[in-house]
Design a protein around this motif. Structure first.
Motif, short mmCIF file in Angstrom:
data_model
loop_
_atom_site.label_atom_id
_atom_site.label_comp_id
_atom_site.label_asym_id
_atom_site.label_seq_id
_atom_site.Cartn_x
_atom_site.Cartn_y
_atom_site.Cartn_z
N GLU A 8 0.98 -1.08 0.03
CA GLU A 8 -0.04 0.12 -0.12
C GLU A 8 0.72 1.19 -0.01
O GLU A 8 0.78 2.34 -0.82
CB GLU A 8 -0.89 0.01 1.35
CG GLU A 8 -2.10 -1.17 1.08
CD GLU A 8 -2.91 -0.92 2.29
OE1 GLU A 8 -2.85 -0.08 3.03
OE2 GLU A 8 -4.11 -1.51 2.15
N LEU A 51 3.80 1.62 -1.03
CA LEU A 51 4.74 1.60 -2.35
C LEU A 51 3.63 2.01 -3.41
O LEU A 51 4.10 3.15 -3.95
CB LEU A 51 4.98 0.34 -2.93
CG LEU A 51 6.33 -0.16 -2.54
CD1 LEU A 51 6.70 -1.46 -2.90
CD2 LEU A 51 7.44 0.85 -2.94
N HIS A 52 2.36 1.68 -3.38
CA HIS A 52 1.34 2.24 -4.33
C HIS A 52 1.04 3.69 -3.96
O HIS A 52 1.00 4.52 -4.98
CB HIS A 52 0.06 1.53 -4.11
CG HIS A 52 0.03 0.39 -5.25
ND1 HIS A 52 0.05 0.73 -6.60
CD2 HIS A 52 -0.16 -0.76 -5.15
CE1 HIS A 52 0.16 -0.60 -7.29
NE2 HIS A 52 -0.07 -1.41 -6.41
N ASP A 53 1.15 4.29 -2.75
CA ASP A 53 0.92 5.65 -2.52
C ASP A 53 2.19 6.46 -2.90
O ASP A 53 1.88 7.54 -3.29
CB ASP A 53 0.74 5.89 -0.88
CG ASP A 53 -0.56 5.12 -0.48
OD1 ASP A 53 -1.60 5.10 -1.20
OD2 ASP A 53 -0.61 4.98 0.73
N ALA A 54 3.18 5.73 -2.84
CA ALA A 54 4.51 6.65 -3.09
C ALA A 54 4.57 6.70 -4.81
O ALA A 54 5.05 7.79 -4.95
CB ALA A 54 5.64 5.75 -2.62
N LEU A 55 3.91 5.80 -5.34
CA LEU A 55 4.02 5.97 -6.85
C LEU A 55 3.25 7.33 -7.23
O LEU A 55 3.36 7.61 -8.31
CB LEU A 55 3.44 4.76 -7.46
CG LEU A 55 4.34 3.63 -7.46
CD1 LEU A 55 3.47 2.25 -7.91
CD2 LEU A 55 5.58 3.83 -8.36
#
Lengths: 186, 218
Positions: free
Chosen positions: B4, B6-10
């Motif tokens: 989650e 990592l996806h937010d960081a993208l």
């Protein structure tokens, strides 16, 4: 209509801004949302929330790349809807309830800290991707940012599905090593 | 850290990189659609051409006079020329050379071998001695009919029903040097080594049913 004109409309608080945004980017945003939510109604809701978020954020924001700006909003809103939907599904399970409670304790409700961490992580990923070949970068972003199906991402990157899968696997390993070097806890 | 995060960081990826990938997504899509349109159009063209070709061939076969009205003079006289086999072909498109371009019938002038090209234009003003010296001249009233075929061969053997030889010209039916048997019941037969122009009404892979011949003495 050009992006600058649309942004000007937002700044003028002219509601035509949302109409023009929908005409120009409606399908684009719906596709991003659908890739995450796999549901037409939820996708529409996500896109409508995006228009509202854009309306509330401009001003003060004046994005130079409106499509990327709106896409990021849609993506984040869709991910939030997805997480909320999954929490709803888990309601019946006591384990799920306790998991949510424990998660709240662990995160301590500090959203600013989380956002800072996410930004730092995002910047590290940016640096990593800029070092990668163009082909790898496009495939990675297509698959993990736009959340396109592997087959489609492979197609528009001009490679076979098998090769794309292999490249993504290697890139994930390299990214993990890179983030560990940068001091992130993986 | 979990997926989650990592996806937010993208969501903090550079706009430039996102736009670059997005352009690729749309560009390739358009290209693929265009290629598909081209492919479908090409398929339609192939099918249409094939259909037209098949129809054309059917029409040619339907209009072929081979089994209806081809009779040779020798058949009338002796009646012992075997009928053309079923797989014999007869091509309507074939246009025989004009009489003027046919080999000369003057056998007294030059007895050397001649080369004869179907594509040579008919030329009434051409000197007579340029034609091949022939032993047997076609009567003027027996000018080749429109549907006649012609081959040129060198005779290797005289047989009971005609003669055998190998193809020496370029034609649409046989490759050069192909051995063929010529069924011919004319009065004058060639001799071994002669070059013969064979006008025929039917043929198969190895046999030609000659209507008349011109002989060029070696």
């Amino acid at each position: 209509m050009r992006d600058e004109k649309i942004v000007d409309l937002y700044w003028e608080r002219n509601e035509q801004a949302i109409k023009h945004t929908d005409e120009k980017y409606g399908k684009y945003l719906t596709r991003i949302a659908f890739n995450i939510l796999a549901d037409t109604e939820d996708s529409k809701e996500s896109v409508n929330d995006t228009y509202l978020a854009a309306w509330n954020s401009m001003p003060p924001q004046r994005p130079t790349a409106l499509s990327a700006y709106l896409g990021k909003i849609t993506r984040q809103i869709s991910i939030d809807i997805f997480r909320k939907r999954n929490r709803e599904k888990r309601k019946g399970s006591e384990y799920a309830v306790s998991y949510d409670e424990i998660s709240e304790v662990l995160s301590a409700g500090d959203m600013t800290e989380e956002q800072v961490q996410a930004r730092l992580l995002g910047e590290a990923i940016n640096r990593f991707l800029k070092e990668q070949p163009k082909e790898v970068r496009n495939l990675f972003i297509g698959r993990y940012y736009f959340l396109d199906p592997l087959k489609e991402a492979a197609r528009y990157c001009g490679m076979s599905e098998g090769k794309a899968k292999s490249i993504l696997y290697r890139t994930r390993i390299l990214l993990k090593e890179y983030l560990q070097k940068e001091g992130f806890e993986i | 850290m979990n997926a989650e995060k990592l996806h937010d960081a993208l969501n903090y990826l550079d706009d430039g990189m996102i736009l670059e990938t997005d352009r690729l997504r749309h560009k390739k899509k358009k290209t693929v659609i265009f290629r598909r349109i081209i492919s479908v159009a090409a398929c339609i063209c192939i099918v249409a051409t094939a259909s037209f070709g098949i129809e054309h061939i059917r029409n040619l076969r339907d209009n072929s006079p081979l089994e209806e009205n081809i009779e040779t003079p020798d058949q009338d006289e002796e009646g012992d020329i075997p009928p053309a086999p079923e797989n014999s072909r007869y091509e309507d498109e074939y246009t025989p050379p004009a009489d003027d371009s046919a080999p000369s019938v003057d056998g007294e002038k030059d007895e050397t071998s001649v080369s004869y090209e179907e594509s040579a234009p008919a030329d009434e003003s051409a000197p007579e001695d340029e034609g091949p010296p022939l032993e047997e001249a076609p009567p003027s009233e027996e000018a080749p009919e429109d549907k006649e075929h012609q081959i040129v061969l060198t005779v290797t053997e005289i047989t009971e029903n005609g003669f055998k030889g190998y193809i020496t010209d370029r034609n649409d039916i046989y490759d050069p040097n192909t051995d063929v048997t010529v069924v011919y019941k004319g009065e004058k037969l060639p001799e071994t080594g002669d070059t013969v122009y064979v006008y025929f009404f039917g043929y198969d892979k190895t046999t030609v049913y000659a209507k008349r011949i011109f002989i060029v003495k070696e």
